[in-house]
Design a protein around this motif. Structure first.
Motif, PDB file in Angstrom:
ATOM      1  N   THR A  60      58.661  63.408  55.838  1.00 38.01           N
ATOM      2  CA  THR A  60      59.538  64.260  56.242  1.00 38.01           C
ATOM      3  C   THR A  60      59.331  66.056  55.743  1.00 38.01           C
ATOM      4  O   THR A  60      59.369  66.788  56.641  1.00 38.01           O
ATOM      5  CB  THR A  60      60.955  65.029  55.664  1.00 38.01           C
ATOM      6  N   HIS A  61      58.712  66.204  54.614  1.00 39.76           N
ATOM      7  CA  HIS A  61      58.114  67.576  54.198  1.00 39.76           C
ATOM      8  C   HIS A  61      56.716  68.177  55.043  1.00 39.76           C
ATOM      9  O   HIS A  61      56.861  68.976  55.002  1.00 39.76           O
ATOM     10  CB  HIS A  61      57.537  67.709  52.447  1.00 39.76           C
ATOM     11  N   THR A  62      55.578  66.905  56.128  1.00 40.55           N
ATOM     12  CA  THR A  62      54.309  67.179  56.756  1.00 40.55           C
ATOM     13  C   THR A  62      55.456  68.024  57.436  1.00 40.55           C
ATOM     14  O   THR A  62      55.234  68.333  58.256  1.00 40.55           O
ATOM     15  CB  THR A  62      53.562  66.314  56.440  1.00 40.55           C
ATOM     16  N   LEU A  63      56.303  66.551  58.183  1.00 36.70           N
ATOM     17  CA  LEU A  63      57.031  67.132  60.001  1.00 36.70           C
ATOM     18  C   LEU A  63      57.206  68.633  59.523  1.00 36.70           C
ATOM     19  O   LEU A  63      56.890  69.239  60.221  1.00 36.70           O
ATOM     20  CB  LEU A  63      57.445  65.835  60.190  1.00 36.70           C
ATOM     21  N   ALA A  64      58.151  69.067  58.835  1.00 32.55           N
ATOM     22  CA  ALA A  64      58.820  70.216  58.912  1.00 32.55           C
ATOM     23  C   ALA A  64      58.000  71.686  58.331  1.00 32.55           C
ATOM     24  O   ALA A  64      58.239  72.537  59.114  1.00 32.55           O
ATOM     25  CB  ALA A  64      59.190  70.663  57.155  1.00 32.55           C
ATOM     26  N   ALA A  65      56.574  70.896  57.732  1.00 32.69           N
ATOM     27  CA  ALA A  65      54.977  72.601  58.408  1.00 32.69           C
ATOM     28  C   ALA A  65      55.355  72.560  59.090  1.00 32.69           C
ATOM     29  O   ALA A  65      54.440  73.793  59.241  1.00 32.69           O
ATOM     30  CB  ALA A  65      54.310  71.855  57.149  1.00 32.69           C
ATOM     31  N   TRP A  66      54.759  71.579  60.778  1.00 32.86           N
ATOM     32  CA  TRP A  66      55.458  72.068  62.038  1.00 32.86           C
ATOM     33  C   TRP A  66      55.919  71.856  62.774  1.00 32.86           C
ATOM     34  O   TRP A  66      55.522  71.891  63.958  1.00 32.86           O
ATOM     35  CB  TRP A  66      53.608  71.018  62.047  1.00 32.86           C
ATOM     36  N   CYS A  79      61.366  58.026  62.526  1.00 34.09           N
ATOM     37  CA  CYS A  79      62.273  58.342  62.770  1.00 34.09           C
ATOM     38  C   CYS A  79      63.430  58.544  62.343  1.00 34.09           C
ATOM     39  O   CYS A  79      64.885  58.807  62.849  1.00 34.09           O
ATOM     40  CB  CYS A  79      63.170  57.456  64.157  1.00 34.09           C
ATOM     41  N   SER A  80      63.474  58.843  61.158  1.00 40.23           N
ATOM     42  CA  SER A  80      64.389  58.741  59.554  1.00 40.23           C
ATOM     43  C   SER A  80      65.229  59.100  59.220  1.00 40.23           C
ATOM     44  O   SER A  80      66.155  60.004  58.949  1.00 40.23           O
ATOM     45  CB  SER A  80      63.478  57.743  58.373  1.00 40.23           C
ATOM     46  N   THR A  81      63.876  61.434  59.515  1.00 36.87           N
ATOM     47  CA  THR A  81      64.167  62.420  58.858  1.00 36.87           C
ATOM     48  C   THR A  81      65.668  62.246  59.952  1.00 36.87           C
ATOM     49  O   THR A  81      65.004  62.749  61.678  1.00 36.87           O
ATOM     50  CB  THR A  81      63.066  63.394  58.881  1.00 36.87           C
ATOM     51  N   THR A  82      66.337  63.942  59.569  1.00 35.51           N
ATOM     52  CA  THR A  82      67.097  64.228  59.845  1.00 35.51           C
ATOM     53  C   THR A  82      66.345  65.394  61.069  1.00 35.51           C
ATOM     54  O   THR A  82      67.196  65.867  61.811  1.00 35.51           O
ATOM     55  CB  THR A  82      68.480  64.757  59.341  1.00 35.51           C
ATOM     56  N   LEU A  83      65.047  65.642  60.890  1.00 33.80           N
ATOM     57  CA  LEU A  83      64.724  66.682  61.787  1.00 33.80           C
ATOM     58  C   LEU A  83      64.197  65.996  63.189  1.00 33.80           C
ATOM     59  O   LEU A  83      64.046  67.170  64.031  1.00 33.80           O
ATOM     60  CB  LEU A  83      63.444  66.919  61.115  1.00 33.80           C
ATOM     61  N   ALA A 130      69.530  58.074  64.908  1.00 31.89           N
ATOM     62  CA  ALA A 130      69.289  59.264  63.919  1.00 31.89           C
ATOM     63  C   ALA A 130      69.714  58.058  62.392  1.00 31.89           C
ATOM     64  O   ALA A 130      70.115  56.849  62.446  1.00 31.89           O
ATOM     65  CB  ALA A 130      71.073  60.266  64.087  1.00 31.89           C
ATOM     66  N   SER A 131      69.000  58.720  61.610  1.00 25.97           N
ATOM     67  CA  SER A 131      69.208  58.076  60.241  1.00 25.97           C
ATOM     68  C   SER A 131      70.455  58.059  59.570  1.00 25.97           C
ATOM     69  O   SER A 131      70.448  56.393  59.361  1.00 25.97           O
ATOM     70  CB  SER A 131      67.978  58.853  59.465  1.00 25.97           C
TER      71      SER A 131
END
Length: 471
Positions: free
Chosen positions: A190-196, A212-216, A229-230
């Motif tokens: 999640t933190h890596t996906l949030a970065a881009w 696809c587990s993260t709410t992002l 959705a997660s």
């Protein structure tokens, strides 16, 4: 969620976005093959990208290898293709010589370039690597049949090593240097996906499927999930336990290595009240570490509490160790697991013979519809020789979502793909996904459905086939 950094153990996996915090480096073709095959050696390579033979434009991916680019470029060509100058490049060369700028649209007849960025080396690669491997298998099988609208597919896989800065850099390279039209089947934390995430939104690059587990995934106009959705996925797990489980008293062992573990536990046992909402009786919950060698104390406590269904949030090895510990105490609850916390061989493990699992996409074993048979055939030929697991199914589903959009788009560009994806309403891709739809400016619509698997005779079964279980 911010996973611990530079850990030597697998913190957790996929559906829960559990912390895959292994140190990572750039990944080569052999690393992905080993990781997808279940080899936890964590071998690393120098190349930025990799492709399965045939996934980069060859008509037959059965022979040849992608050539790792020692200078940090993408490895994309078979030896024969490199001689012909069709699409790939050797050390230092561009992976997308057949592409041009203009919103990520390749030249007419040139390769369709797509990329996957995720955690594919180290222990984390064991959990995630079958995802991009399935994408590569899909590309090889698609190219063997003539590609998409007469154009071959070129896949570039990049490893972020669970490093947010590296993940962002890789995505930028795919978009700005490789001219990728989409990011597909990206399995990352999640933190890596949030970065881009904000970058792909700004550049209007479609991101089609992945972990696809993260709410992002559910709040971005450029992220097109292949899953529910997660929170819905956790509801689906509890619903399966209530419908098909042997008993109503549920307990949970929740790992401490990741916030996502806590969120899952809270959703089922705490404020989310999922257990009670679906008619189960939550009688026990405890925190565990995935580094524990033994779970005897927790098993005794769960047994004394009368637990009949036991959920463990952790990686497949942790689930297997819990089952073994409980079995030694003559405690054999039925395990109720999110899909990515199990593996292809989990149903054969002691204490897991009757395990129940929910899957966000089609069952990876135990059924054979025409759409799933296509996956099985491609995986048998291009999957590296090991049984498919949850990430392989998610990667394949991601690829098929992209394929439908690409075949239907007026032009296979970033804008054209997004426009086509926004027309999807209740799509199931031959039974590979729950009903999916995407809304312009909003992203993926949720679907209160999941898939169902269970252990039977040491193997996985899909009692209701590819039919989604909805509520």
């Amino acid at each position: 969620m911010t996973p611990p950094r530079n850990r030597s153990t697998l913190a957790a996996v996929a559906v829960l976005s559990l912390a895959l915090a292994a140190c990572g480096t750039r990944v080569d073709h052999d690393t992905i093959v080993r990781a997808a095959a279940g080899n936890g050696s964590g071998a690393t390579g120098a190349g930025t990208g990799s492709t399965l033979p045939g996934a980069d434009g060859s008509a037959d991916g059965a022979t040849g290898d992608g050539t790792a680019d020692e200078s940090g470029g993408a490895a994309t060509a078979t030896a024969e293709e490199d001689q012909q100058g069709e699409s790939g490049a050797r050390s230092g060369g561009s992976a997308t010589s057949g592409s041009s700028g203009g919103g990520g649209q390749g030249r007419r007849g040139g390769p369709i370039v797509i990329g996957s960025v995720g955690t594919y080396s180290g222990p984390g690669g064991v959990a995630f690597a079958q995802g991009p491997r399935a994408l590569q298998a899909w590309a090889a099988a698609t190219n063997a049949k003539g590609g998409i609208n007469g154009r071959r597919v070129q896949v570039i896989v990049m490893d972020d090593g669970a490093d947010a800065a590296k993940g962002r850099s890789h995505v930028q390279e795919l978009v700005e240097e490789r001219n990728a039209v989409a990011i597909v089947a990206s399995f990352t934390t999640t933190h890596t996906l949030a970065a881009w995430k904000s970058y792909v939104e700004k550049k209007k690059v479609p991101v089609v499927g992945g972990d696809c587990s993260t709410t992002l995934w559910s709040n971005s106009p450029m992220m097109f999930s292949q899953c529910p959705a997660s929170a819905t996925a956790m509801d689906g797990l509890v619903n399966i336990g209530a419908k098909y489980g042997k008993g109503k008293k549920i307990g949970g062992l929740i790992c401490t290595e990741s916030d996502a573990c806590s969120h899952a536990g809270n959703h089922v046992f705490g404020d989310g009240r999922a257990a009670e909402r679906f008619g189960l009786d939550p009688v026990y919950q405890a925190k565990i570490s995935i580094t524990q060698p033994d779970y005897t104390a927790e098993c005794i406590q769960a047994r004394n509490a009368g637990v009949e269904l036991l959920m463990v949030t952790g990686d497949p090895n942790t689930v297997a160790r819990v089952a073994s510990s409980c079995r030694r105490q003559n405690f054999t609850p039925q395990f109720l697991q999110p899909g990515a916390t199990v593996a292809a061989d989990s149903a054969a493990k002691p204490g897991l013979s009757n395990v129940l699992a929910s899957m966000p996409v089609f069952p990876f074993a135990g059924t054979s519809s025409s759409a799933i048979s296509e996956f099985n055939a491609a995986w048998k030929k291009y999957g590296g020789g090991k049984a498919a697991g949850p990430a392989a199914a998610q990667g394949w589903a991601s690829a098929k979502v992209f394929e439908k959009a690409a075949r239907g788009a007026g032009d296979i560009s970033r804008a054209g793909l997004a426009k086509e994806l926004y027309t999807f309403r209740g799509e199931r891709f031959g039974g590979l996904t729950v009903p999916l739809g995407y809304v312009a400016g909003k992203g993926t619509t949720d679907s209160k459905c999941t898939f169902y698997m269970r252990g039977s005779g040491g193997k996985w079964a899909a009692p209701v086939g590819e039919r989604a279980v909805c509520w």
